[in-house]
Design an enzyme around this catalytic site. Structure first.
Site, PDB file in Angstrom:
ATOM      1  N   GLY A  81      18.091 -12.418 115.283  1.00 26.20           N
ATOM      2  CA  GLY A  81      17.786 -11.203 114.643  1.00 26.20           C
ATOM      3  C   GLY A  81      16.439 -10.754 114.731  1.00 26.20           C
ATOM      4  CD  GLU A  82      12.642 -15.094 114.914  1.00 30.13           C
ATOM      5  OE1 GLU A  82      12.087 -15.300 116.148  1.00 30.13           O
ATOM      6  OE2 GLU A  82      12.531 -16.073 114.029  1.00 30.13           O
ATOM      7  NE  ARG A 117       7.943   5.959  97.324  1.00 32.09           N
ATOM      8  CZ  ARG A 117       9.121   6.278  97.154  1.00 32.09           C
ATOM      9  NH1 ARG A 117       9.571   7.285  96.384  1.00 32.09           N
ATOM     10  NH2 ARG A 117       9.883   5.951  98.258  1.00 32.09           N
ATOM     11  CG  ASP A 133       4.408  15.402  90.003  1.00 32.38           C
ATOM     12  OD1 ASP A 133       3.302  15.792  90.643  1.00 32.38           O
ATOM     13  OD2 ASP A 133       5.199  14.488  90.313  1.00 32.38           O
ATOM     14  CE  LYS A 170      10.521  15.452  84.237  1.00 29.32           C
ATOM     15  NZ  LYS A 170      10.615  13.989  84.699  1.00 29.32           N
ATOM     16  CG  ASP A 197       6.813  15.824  95.602  1.00 25.46           C
ATOM     17  OD1 ASP A 197       5.767  15.379  95.854  1.00 25.46           O
ATOM     18  OD2 ASP A 197       7.579  15.455  94.800  1.00 25.46           O
TER      19      ASP A 197
HETATM   20  C1  R5P Z   1       6.539  10.431  93.304  1.00 22.30           C
HETATM   21  O1  R5P Z   1       5.474  10.180  92.681  1.00 22.30           O
HETATM   22  C2  R5P Z   1       6.751  11.469  94.606  1.00 22.30           C
HETATM   23  O2  R5P Z   1       5.688  12.009  94.756  1.00 22.30           O
HETATM   24  C3  R5P Z   1       7.952  12.196  94.719  1.00 22.30           C
HETATM   25  O3  R5P Z   1       8.000  13.128  93.658  1.00 22.30           O
HETATM   26  C4  R5P Z   1       9.223  11.293  94.260  1.00 22.30           C
HETATM   27  O4  R5P Z   1       9.135  10.105  95.373  1.00 22.30           O
HETATM   28  C5  R5P Z   1      10.418  11.968  94.570  1.00 22.30           C
HETATM   29  O5  R5P Z   1      11.517  10.973  94.522  1.00 22.30           O
HETATM   30  P1  R5P Z   1      13.062  11.382  94.208  1.00 22.30           P
HETATM   31  O6  R5P Z   1      13.466  12.275  95.522  1.00 22.30           O
HETATM   32  O7  R5P Z   1      13.761  10.225  94.178  1.00 22.30           O
HETATM   33  O8  R5P Z   1      13.234  12.127  92.830  1.00 22.30           O
END
Ligand code: R5P
Length: 282
Positions: A35-36, A86, A158, A181, A207
């Site tokens: 599998g490598e 992340r 956000d 929110k 986003d």
């Molecule tokens: C978060 O900090 C990212 O900028 C996205 O807003 C996030 O990864 C979106 O995640 P999901 O599609 O699972 O709501």
């Protein structure tokens, strides 16, 4: 000079090569019986541009192998989507800073690096090689122009994504805002644009990443309740785990627009021109 890529970044790599008018390297990918990963690229004594998004553990290993196969003094690395970015800090005791672990390993074997809308630009400091983070906001704005969405309201989910929304909106001189929110009760949360009104508007939520689609699906439901005419979703990196695409469609999203930093059926925007221009500038 040639462009070489991992298996899952072939299309973007070929587009970058086309934009730079240079050839791509014909790489044979396979696996050993256990599998490598194995790969063979033939003669690699040219200067190489290595292109590979980290979309899973396999692509990360392929990227490491490509970097090792190329000459470190003449190769430049492009990581269009950097997975693991992340986990950019220790949120809890005992956790790794995964983004640092990945950046340190990759940045060691190349002359320079390019990322595209990395989740947290602070992570760039972990690369040993000089690293530039590009933004595809202009290309997203240009796509929205071509898509003929009338007087769109560009919304960030956000305040962290507000600068990206502003840069997209600047292309067409459109309104932009971010969702806020408000907790109405122990179980009820309202999401609405902080300053503007979504009623009768075509809204484009922008986003960096769409992962499960949960954030945008919830936002879309609320925007429709507030009278939005249409809601579109656009992101740089379409991670789209599970049934994210259908989840968004089932929640009334008119169209889902991603770039080719992750190669998907909905990759309608290419990062190739942006990356090629940056490589020429370097
Ligand atoms: C978060 O900090 C990212 O900028 C996205 O807003 C996030 O990864 C979106 O995640 P999901 O599609 O699972 O709501």
């Amino acid at each position: 000079m040639r462009v070489i890529s991992t298996e899952k970044s072939q299309i973007l790599a070929a587009r970058i090569a086309e934009a730079l008018k240079i050839p791509v390297v014909d790489v044979k990918f396979s696996r050993f019986p256990d599998g490598e990963h194995y790969l063979a690229a033939g003669d690699l004594d040219d200067e190489t541009i290595i292109v590979g998004s980290i979309v899973d553990n396999d692509t990360f290993v392929q990227l490491l192998l490509l970097i090792d196969a190329c000459d470190s003094s003449t190769s430049r690395l492009v990581i269009p989507y950097m997975g693991y970015a992340r986990q950019d800090k220790r949120f809890k005791k005992g956790e790794p800073i995964s983004a640092r672990a990945i950046a340190q390993v990759l940045g060691r074997g190349v002359e320079s690096c390019i990322t595209v809308n990395i989740h947290e630009p602070e992570v760039l400091k972990y690369f040993d090689a000089p690293t530039t983070n590009l933004s595809i906001a202009r290309e997203v704005g240009e796509y929205i122009c071509r898509a003929d969405i009338p007087d769109p309201l560009i919304l960030a989910p956000d305040d962290g994504a507000l600068a990206f929304a502003r840069d997209v909106a600047t292309v067409g001189g459109w309104d932009y805002d971010h969702l806020e929110k408000t907790r109405l009760s122990g179980v009820e949360v309202k999401m609405a644009p902080k300053k503007l009104c979504a009623a009768s508007r075509s809204v484009v939520i922008v986003d960096d990443i769409i992962s499960t689609g949960g954030t945008i699906a919830t936002a879309a439901g609320m925007l429709y309740q507030q009278g939005a005419k249409d809601v579109y979703a656009s992101c740089v990196h379409g991670v789209l785990i599970g049934g994210a695409y259908t989840h968004l469609k089932a929640n009334g999203i008119r169209d889902i627009i991603c770039s080719d930093t992750i190669e998907r059926g909905c990759s309608k925007i290419s990062a190739a021109g942006l990356i090629a221009t940056a490589l020429i500038r370097e």
